[in-house]
Design an enzyme around this catalytic site. Structure first.
Site, PDB file in Angstrom:
ATOM      1  N   PRO A 205       9.261   2.427  -4.612  1.00 49.72           N
ATOM      2  CA  PRO A 205       9.161   1.926  -3.242  1.00 49.72           C
ATOM      3  C   PRO A 205       9.980   0.650  -3.125  1.00 49.72           C
ATOM      4  CG  PRO A 205       7.056   1.668  -4.412  1.00 49.72           C
ATOM      5  CD  PRO A 205       8.037   2.186  -5.397  1.00 49.72           C
ATOM      6  N   ASP A 378      11.517  -3.127  -6.766  1.00 52.68           N
ATOM      7  CA  ASP A 378      10.539  -2.028  -6.881  1.00 52.68           C
ATOM      8  C   ASP A 378       9.147  -2.605  -6.649  1.00 52.68           C
ATOM      9  OD1 ASP A 378       8.787  -0.030  -7.683  1.00 52.68           O
ATOM     10  OD2 ASP A 378      10.007   0.584  -9.410  1.00 52.68           O
ATOM     11  N   HIS A 379       8.551  -2.270  -5.535  1.00 55.06           N
ATOM     12  CA  HIS A 379       7.282  -2.893  -5.159  1.00 55.06           C
ATOM     13  C   HIS A 379       6.117  -2.473  -6.049  1.00 55.06           C
ATOM     14  CE1 HIS A 379       4.287  -4.944  -2.864  1.00 55.06           C
ATOM     15  NE2 HIS A 379       5.030  -5.092  -1.781  1.00 55.06           N
ATOM     16  N   ARG A 380       6.354  -1.506  -6.906  1.00 52.26           N
ATOM     17  CA  ARG A 380       5.269  -1.171  -7.848  1.00 52.26           C
ATOM     18  C   ARG A 380       5.099  -2.309  -8.831  1.00 52.26           C
ATOM     19  NH1 ARG A 380       7.442   4.313 -10.297  1.00 52.26           N
ATOM     20  NH2 ARG A 380       9.323   3.018 -10.237  1.00 52.26           N
ATOM     21  N   VAL A 381       6.199  -3.032  -9.088  1.00 49.38           N
ATOM     22  CA  VAL A 381       6.202  -4.077 -10.116  1.00 49.38           C
ATOM     23  C   VAL A 381       6.337  -5.463  -9.501  1.00 49.38           C
ATOM     24  CG1 VAL A 381       7.498  -4.940 -12.119  1.00 49.38           C
ATOM     25  CG2 VAL A 381       7.151  -2.473 -11.802  1.00 49.38           C
TER      26      VAL A 381
END
Lengths: 406, 328
Positions: A205, A378-381
């Site tokens: 994302p 990367d919005h996961r991280v």
């Protein structure tokens, strides 16, 4: 057999007549030629007499109704006969009229001079659940995979015609006008890039943050560095170093999300996106934070050359932990890049543009070289603030080079 | 190219064949001095003499029987039956003798004969002189059945008929005898089993023969201006039938109308419709197949009724419009 009572046509051009009065009622026993009702056209009055002996039933039109000629207006039933025995006798007036009008309008032969129309009542599908459709309609239904029972037929008795199906079919390859093209096979680098970019964009994302930096001091710095260097040090080379510096202080930007968790890499290997003939390649400056400006510049130049000549080696494009992409030389002011997996961020560098900016708290304006930096993360991280901090640090060191040496 | 009448075209074919081959002769009633009931053999008695223009009494069965015998013995007779209606008198000779001998004798016998017969109504000749009986003949194995509609078709097909080693029924619609048309001066013939697309179109296929071809063409011309484009197929030879051309046409248009003067019941329209139903054209039909045929009545003497008994231009036009409009 039931006999139809039909509105007669007495005038050559008569289309309809109005019922004035019924002389007999539903259920009455009538004799042949007995007066059943009177009607009138705009010219004459009409007596409608019984066409047979029997019971008057199924009266469809009342006094005052306007009836088209050659329409069935009632039935004479035999003893023992029921209205329900007659197909269509219990149909609603509207449906019956419509069906009869179809046959009434059908051309009549000279000799027939005729008043008796066949009252064929329409049914869209028969009680067995079968669908009325022409052979051509069925063929198109099979070929195009359009279900017949989902269609409304435009033919007589609701029959589905070929056009009814063809209209619902997806446009055929044959009927669309073909555009000409030169075909480039999706192989090699192109296929690889396509797969990587699609996978990256669909998996991570992406969030995007842009920051503008005043490049004045960086340009001065570059001049000074070049004065003491054999190799020409480009803006990109400096940026590699500054990005590495910022990554040291923002470890989550220099990471990968793997099966076992977020790997915060120990090395800082900055890749520089490079355009080549048939695509894009990212040569990596390994250990960028430990190289000198000169080393960085010469490595960058060497790798770019090798890339363009197509002789870059595998280890020179592996193990990147962060990527910089610069389209400034094309005048692009800012853009959003797609993260280069398995990295978690990429920095898009825009053109340096001289523009008027407010330079102090007194709102004094001066023309400065400004450049926009857009980070994709990367919005996961990486959360928004984490990304923002990185950019803030980067701009700080760009605008205040002395920090670099602390 | 010369413009000659249908009758002249037939005479021309007869003369050419008789000049080329002395085995060809004509036998029939009033074909000599009278020149034939419809003037087809005018002048031929003078040219070829009594031995080759053989006049007979009123004796249809004998005419055909004699022709069969002559054919079996190596001649190539062209028998004329004055009105198609009278072939019924000779049906045993036609069906059981002419049509079956080649087969029954294991190929040892051949019956190379032509039976010419004027057919059709429109001259006020009444019930026994106005019939179109090609359906009856089509049904009999061993016979070929030819129904030309133009002078060009008549001459070319008659030549082929005379050269054919089988019995050929050559049906000439009597209203066509005075019709003029272009006919090549040089030698030509038309093979059997080849239909003629008298008018190409895309909206509807009409299969028709004889004088109905011309009525259909008139109607087609009128409807052209309204954007209705009718294709008209003239089979020319009913047996052997060019089914491919008809199937291709109906596949293209999706709509069929068969028009014939012959009576409707068990008329050859049913044959065409069965052909289409059992062909690949079936999957391209977008409307019920229709037929327009002679009414199942003896042809009336009264001229108004005579016209009403068979399809006319109005009927053809009405039927085409109804099919196109989707009334059926």
């Amino acid at each position: 057999m039931a006999i139809q009572v039909i509105m007669p046509k007495v005038d050559m051009d008569q289309e309809e007549s109005t019922i004035i009065s019924w002389e007999k009622s539903e259920g009455d026993l009538v004799k042949y030629d007995e007066l059943l009702l009177t009607a009138e056209t705009d010219k004459v009055a009409i007596d409608v007499n019984s066409p047979g002996d029997g019971v008057l039933a199924g009266i469809r039109y009342q006094e005052g109704d306007v009836v088209p000629v050659a329409t069935v207006i009632a039935y004479i039933l035999e003893p023992g006969e029921e209205l329900s025995d007659i197909p269509g006798a219990t149909e609603t007036k509207e449906a019956a009229t419509e069906a009869e009008q179809v046959s009434a309008d059908a051309p009549e032969a000279d000799l027939e001079a005729d008043v008796k129309a066949e009252a064929e009542v329409s049914t869209v599908s028969d009680p067995d659940g079968k669908v009325a459709a022409t052979p051509a309609a069925r063929r198109i239904s099979r070929e195009e995979g359009v279900a017949l029972d989902s269609l409304k037929g435009s033919g007589p008795f609701g029959r589905i015609q070929a056009d009814d199906v063809a209209r619902m079919a997806p446009p055929s390859k044959e009927t669309r006008v073909k555009l000409q093209a030169e075909i480039v096979p999706m192989v090699g680098k192109r296929a690889y890039i396509a797969q990587k970019m699609q996978s990256s964009f669909q998996t991570a994302p992406h969030i995007f943050e842009t920051i503008e930096a005043d490049m004045t001091r960086l340009e001065e710095w570059r001049s000074r560095l070049n004065a003491n260097s054999d190799t020409k040090i480009s803006v990109t080379a400096i940026l590699v170093k500054l990005v590495a510096w910022a990554l040291e202080r923002n470890r989550y930007l220099n990471a990968s999300l793997l099966d076992d968790g977020i790997h915060l890499w120990n090395e800082i290997n900055v890749g520089v996106a490079t355009a080549i003939d048939d695509g894009l390649i990212v040569p990596v400056i390994h250990d960028a934070n430990h190289l000198s400006f000169q080393e960085t510049a010469s490595k960058l130049k060497n790798l770019s050359q090798k890339a363009r000549q197509g002789i870059i080696e595998l280890n020179e494009v592996q193990n990147g932990t962060f990527t910089i992409s610069n389209l400034g030389m094309y005048g692009i002011t800012h853009f959003r890049a797609i993260i280069n997996p398995p990295e978690v961020a990429i920095l898009a560098v825009g053109a340096t543009v001289r523009k008027p900016v407010v330079i102090d708290q007194y709102d004094n304006i001066s023309v400065r070289p400004m450049a926009k930096f857009t980070l994709s993360a990367d919005h996961r991280v990486i959360d928004g603030v984490v990304a923002a901090k990185f950019l803030a640090d980067l701009v700080k060191v760009i605008e205040n080079p002395e920090i670099f040496y602390e | 190219m010369a413009e000659i009448t249908y009758a002249e075209a037939i005479r021309s074919a007869l003369r050419e064949e008789m000049k080329q081959d002395e085995r060809v002769f004509i036998i029939g009633e009033d074909i000599g001095i009278y020149g034939g009931a419809f003037g087809v053999t005018t002048g031929m008695l003078e040219e070829f003499g009594e031995k080759r223009i053989v006049e007979t009494p009123i004796s249809e069965q004998t005419i055909i029987g004699a022709a069969v015998g002559a054919a079996l013995s190596g001649m190539r007779p062209v028998a004329e039956i004055m009105f198609m209606d009278f072939i019924l008198l000779a049906l045993d000779q036609i069906a059981n003798q002419a049509g079956k001998m080649h087969y029954m004798f294991g190929g040892k016998a051949t019956v190379p004969m032509v039976i010419r017969m004027p057919s059709g109504s429109g001259t006020g000749a009444a019930a026994q002189h106005s019939q179109s009986l090609e359906t009856l003949l089509m049904h009999l194995p061993g016979l070929k059945v030819v129904t030309p509609s133009t002078p060009y078709d008549a001459k070319g097909l008659l030549k082929t008929a005379i050269h054919d080693n089988n019995p050929v029924c050559f049906v000439e619609h009597k209203l066509l005898y005075k019709m003029k048309g272009e006919v090549p001066e040089e030698d030509y013939s038309i093979p059997f089993g080849v239909a003629d697309i008298k008018r190409a179109g895309k909206d509807l296929t009409i299969v028709t023969n004889g004088v109905m071809v011309h009525k259909s063409l008139e109607v087609a011309k009128k409807l052209e201006s309204e954007g209705i484009d009718v294709e008209i197929i003239d089979p020319r030879t009913m047996v052997p039938l060019d089914s491919e051309t008809i199937i291709n046409s109906v596949t293209k248009t999706g709509k069929l109308l068969v028009v014939h003067e012959a009576c409707e019941t068990a008329g050859w329209a049913g044959e065409i419709m069965a052909l289409i139903s059992s062909s690949r054209a079936f999957d391209y039909l977008d409307a019920p197949m229709r037929r327009l045929a002679g009414k199942n009545v003896p042809i009336p003497y009264n001229r108004v009724l005579e016209k009403a008994a068979v399809p006319q231009e109005d009927d053809i036009e009405r039927e085409i419009r109804a099919i196109i409009r989707g009334d059926y």
